[in-house]
Design a protein around this motif. Structure first.
Motif, mmCIF file in Angstrom:
data_model
loop_
_atom_site.group_PDB
_atom_site.id
_atom_site.type_symbol
_atom_site.label_atom_id
_atom_site.label_comp_id
_atom_site.label_asym_id
_atom_site.label_seq_id
_atom_site.Cartn_x
_atom_site.Cartn_y
_atom_site.Cartn_z
ATOM 1 N N ASN A 27 0.511 -1.149 -0.054
ATOM 2 C CA ASN A 27 -0.057 0.067 -0.041
ATOM 3 C C ASN A 27 0.736 1.073 -0.400
ATOM 4 N N THR A 28 -0.041 2.048 -0.809
ATOM 5 C CA THR A 28 1.456 3.428 -1.206
ATOM 6 C C THR A 28 0.994 3.999 0.543
ATOM 7 N N GLU A 29 1.711 5.608 1.174
ATOM 8 C CA GLU A 29 1.277 6.599 1.268
ATOM 9 C C GLU A 29 -0.734 7.351 1.439
ATOM 10 N N ALA A 30 -1.140 7.508 0.043
ATOM 11 C CA ALA A 30 -2.222 7.572 0.491
ATOM 12 C C ALA A 30 -3.608 6.522 0.176
ATOM 13 N N GLU A 31 -2.711 5.690 0.094
ATOM 14 C CA GLU A 31 -3.512 4.099 0.468
ATOM 15 C C GLU A 31 -3.559 4.070 1.986
ATOM 16 N N ALA A 32 -2.845 3.870 2.730
ATOM 17 C CA ALA A 32 -2.467 3.750 3.621
ATOM 18 C C ALA A 32 -3.142 5.018 4.737
ATOM 19 N N HIS A 33 -3.231 6.273 4.389
ATOM 20 C CA HIS A 33 -4.110 7.116 5.268
ATOM 21 C C HIS A 33 -5.802 6.983 4.385
ATOM 22 N N ASP A 34 -6.041 6.253 3.447
ATOM 23 C CA ASP A 34 -7.956 6.226 2.825
ATOM 24 C C ASP A 34 -7.360 4.916 3.832
ATOM 25 N N GLN A 35 -7.599 3.708 4.672
ATOM 26 C CA GLN A 35 -7.498 2.544 5.591
ATOM 27 C C GLN A 35 -7.796 3.541 6.614
ATOM 28 N N LEU A 36 -6.600 3.920 7.342
ATOM 29 C CA LEU A 36 -6.939 4.891 8.765
ATOM 30 C C LEU A 36 -8.373 5.439 8.937
ATOM 31 N N ASP A 37 -8.505 6.085 7.518
ATOM 32 C CA ASP A 37 -9.313 7.182 7.802
ATOM 33 C C ASP A 37 -10.727 6.397 8.207
ATOM 34 N N TYR A 38 -11.128 5.194 7.086
ATOM 35 C CA TYR A 38 -11.881 4.551 6.812
ATOM 36 C C TYR A 38 -12.304 3.783 7.937
ATOM 37 N N ALA A 39 -11.207 2.915 8.733
ATOM 38 C CA ALA A 39 -11.356 2.857 10.293
ATOM 39 C C ALA A 39 -11.545 3.348 10.924
ATOM 40 N N LEU A 40 -10.929 4.647 10.812
ATOM 41 C CA LEU A 40 -11.793 5.248 12.187
ATOM 42 C C LEU A 40 -13.239 5.598 12.360
ATOM 43 N N GLU A 41 -14.083 6.472 11.085
ATOM 44 C CA GLU A 41 -15.105 6.116 10.291
ATOM 45 C C GLU A 41 -15.785 4.949 11.122
ATOM 46 N N ARG A 42 -15.470 4.238 11.197
ATOM 47 C CA ARG A 42 -16.317 2.268 11.070
ATOM 48 C C ARG A 42 -15.981 2.246 13.099
ATOM 49 N N GLY A 43 -15.609 3.151 13.559
ATOM 50 C CA GLY A 43 -15.515 2.924 15.062
ATOM 51 C C GLY A 43 -14.211 2.292 15.143
ATOM 52 N N ILE A 44 -12.778 1.537 14.857
ATOM 53 C CA ILE A 44 -12.337 1.025 14.780
ATOM 54 C C ILE A 44 -10.920 2.400 15.666
ATOM 55 N N ASN A 45 -10.485 1.953 16.518
ATOM 56 C CA ASN A 45 -9.952 3.631 17.537
ATOM 57 C C ASN A 45 -8.529 2.670 17.957
ATOM 58 N N PHE A 46 -8.092 1.526 16.629
ATOM 59 C CA PHE A 46 -6.674 0.652 17.495
ATOM 60 C C PHE A 46 -6.113 0.168 16.385
ATOM 61 N N ILE A 47 -4.798 1.112 16.341
ATOM 62 C CA ILE A 47 -4.171 1.020 15.322
ATOM 63 C C ILE A 47 -2.743 -0.671 15.600
ATOM 64 N N ASP A 48 -2.022 -1.257 15.212
ATOM 65 C CA ASP A 48 -0.981 -1.762 15.570
ATOM 66 C C ASP A 48 0.094 -2.050 14.544
ATOM 67 N N THR A 49 1.005 -1.880 15.100
ATOM 68 C CA THR A 49 2.196 -1.264 13.294
ATOM 69 C C THR A 49 3.257 -2.411 14.415
ATOM 70 N N ALA A 50 4.655 -2.007 13.467
ATOM 71 C CA ALA A 50 5.837 -2.651 14.336
ATOM 72 C C ALA A 50 7.189 -1.570 13.861
ATOM 73 N N GLU A 51 8.120 -1.459 14.435
ATOM 74 C CA GLU A 51 9.204 -1.252 14.059
ATOM 75 C C GLU A 51 9.850 -2.029 12.386
ATOM 76 N N MET A 52 9.425 -3.053 11.985
ATOM 77 C CA MET A 52 10.216 -4.545 11.480
ATOM 78 C C MET A 52 8.945 -3.661 9.680
#
Length: 347
Positions: A27-52
């Motif tokens: 996913n590109t940076e723009a697509e990543a931002h779209d996913q984050l926006d949509y997740a919040l719109e749907r009530g998701i507040n929990f985001i998981d990532t990793a340094e790896m």
């Protein structure tokens, strides 16, 4: 969307967590931002990532996932609306680009890791800081049995607990958890916290899906009694449980674009066999295979939050919508019948 307190922490997290390990690779940076926006719109507040991340791991892309989340935090101004989780990498001979290949779970490495994560994420604290895998020899990532012959030097859990507790006291993290852990590991982390008067682990992020229910073999009781919340990752078994690979062996996805050595446990013949059986069951009851797989995880009492990932918004919507699927007793019996015949092929 329902929110719960994660383990013994004060973190109120949605029962679906957005996984981000495709950000920066698939996913590109723009697509990543779209996913984050949509997740919040749907009530998701929990985001998981990793340094790896992203996967598969490469020197050229390592850290991009956190960078993309960080740029979204800066642009959106919504840091206070999310519970942000990331991870520090344990020892690995295959990723020499992370702290020159000397990464471990000691004070030096954890402090170095969190400082770089904070910079990339453009924040001054992490809500949930997780140990991506143990420092010690443990049966993880498809290794089905413990093998004493693989013993190696490792960082004592007591040292790891001490530095994580210090980071809590310093305000750099709010809570911490483990990942790819065993019952012994969970118990030892709790024991060391009690001995030190330190904060206890709040969560465990382990694989859990229809083809890997090994969490139910003792870890479920341990985590229930110790109030450690399960964050279930790979609920679709790297896409196998969507049936796209059984329907089309050349379907575009993680199992075809990355080398088979990256995810051998999901390439086993028995995983393909089980995926076919679950797909048949789902379709017989008017469900998509993905709906069945996700609804199973969403409905388990011991799953605090299920981590879902997607490469486009259509997939993300389907994955979130599966939260509304109610599995009948007949479907649950069918799942357990398949499980008895094909027991944990993706473990």
């Amino acid at each position: 969307m329902k929110k719960i307190l994660l383990g013994n922490s004060q973190l109120s997290v949605s029962t679906i967590c957005l996984g981000t390990m495709t950000f920066g690779e698939q996913n590109t940076e723009a697509e990543a931002h779209d996913q984050l926006d949509y997740a919040l719109e749907r009530g998701i507040n929990f985001i998981d990532t990793a340094e790896m991340y992203p996967v598969m791991p490469r020197a050229a892309t390592q850290g991009k996932t956190e960078q993309y989340i960080g740029s979204w935090i800066k642009k959106s101004g919504k840091r206070s609306e999310i519970v942000l989780a990331t991870k520090v990498a344990g020892p690995s001979r295959g990723m020499g680009w992370i702290r020159d290949g000397e990464n471990d779970l000691n004070e030096k490495n954890i402090r170095a890791a969190i400082e770089t994560s904070l910079q990339r994420l453009q924040t001054d604290y992490i809500d949930l800081y997780q140990l991506h895998w143990p420092s010690r020899n443990a049966p993880i990532f498809g290794q089905k049995q413990f093998d004493p012959a693989l013993e190696r030097p490792c960082t004592d859990i007591a040292e790891t607990v001490a530095v994580l507790n210090a980071l809590v006291e310093e305000g750099k993290i709010r809570a911490f958890g483990v990942s790819n852990e065993t019952s012994w590991g969970v118990s030892e982390f709790i024991k060391q916290a009690e001995l030190q008067g330190a904060a206890r682990i709040a969560s465990i992020q382990n694989a859990y899906s229809l083809v890997n229910r090994s969490f139910e073999q003792g870890l479920d009781e341990t985590c229930f009694r110790e109030n450690v919340g399960l964050l279930a990752y790979s609920p679709l078994a790297f896409g196998q449980l969507t049936a796209k690979y059984t329907d089309d062996a050349k379907a575009h996805g993680r199992l075809t674009i990355f080398p088979p050595t990256w995810s051998p446990r999901y390439m086993r013949a028995s995983v393909f066999e089980a995926s076919k059986a679950y797909a048949v069951l789902a379709r017989e009851h008017g469900l998509t295979p993905a709906q069945l797989a996700l609804a199973w995880c969403y409905s388990r009492s011991f799953v605090a939050s299920t981590i879902i990932g997607a490469t486009n918004l259509v997939q993300l919507k389907e994955n979130i919508d599966a939260l509304d699927v109610q599995l009948s007793d007949e479907v649950i019996q069918g799942v357990n019948g398949i499980h008895e015949k094909l027991n944990n092929p993706g473990q």
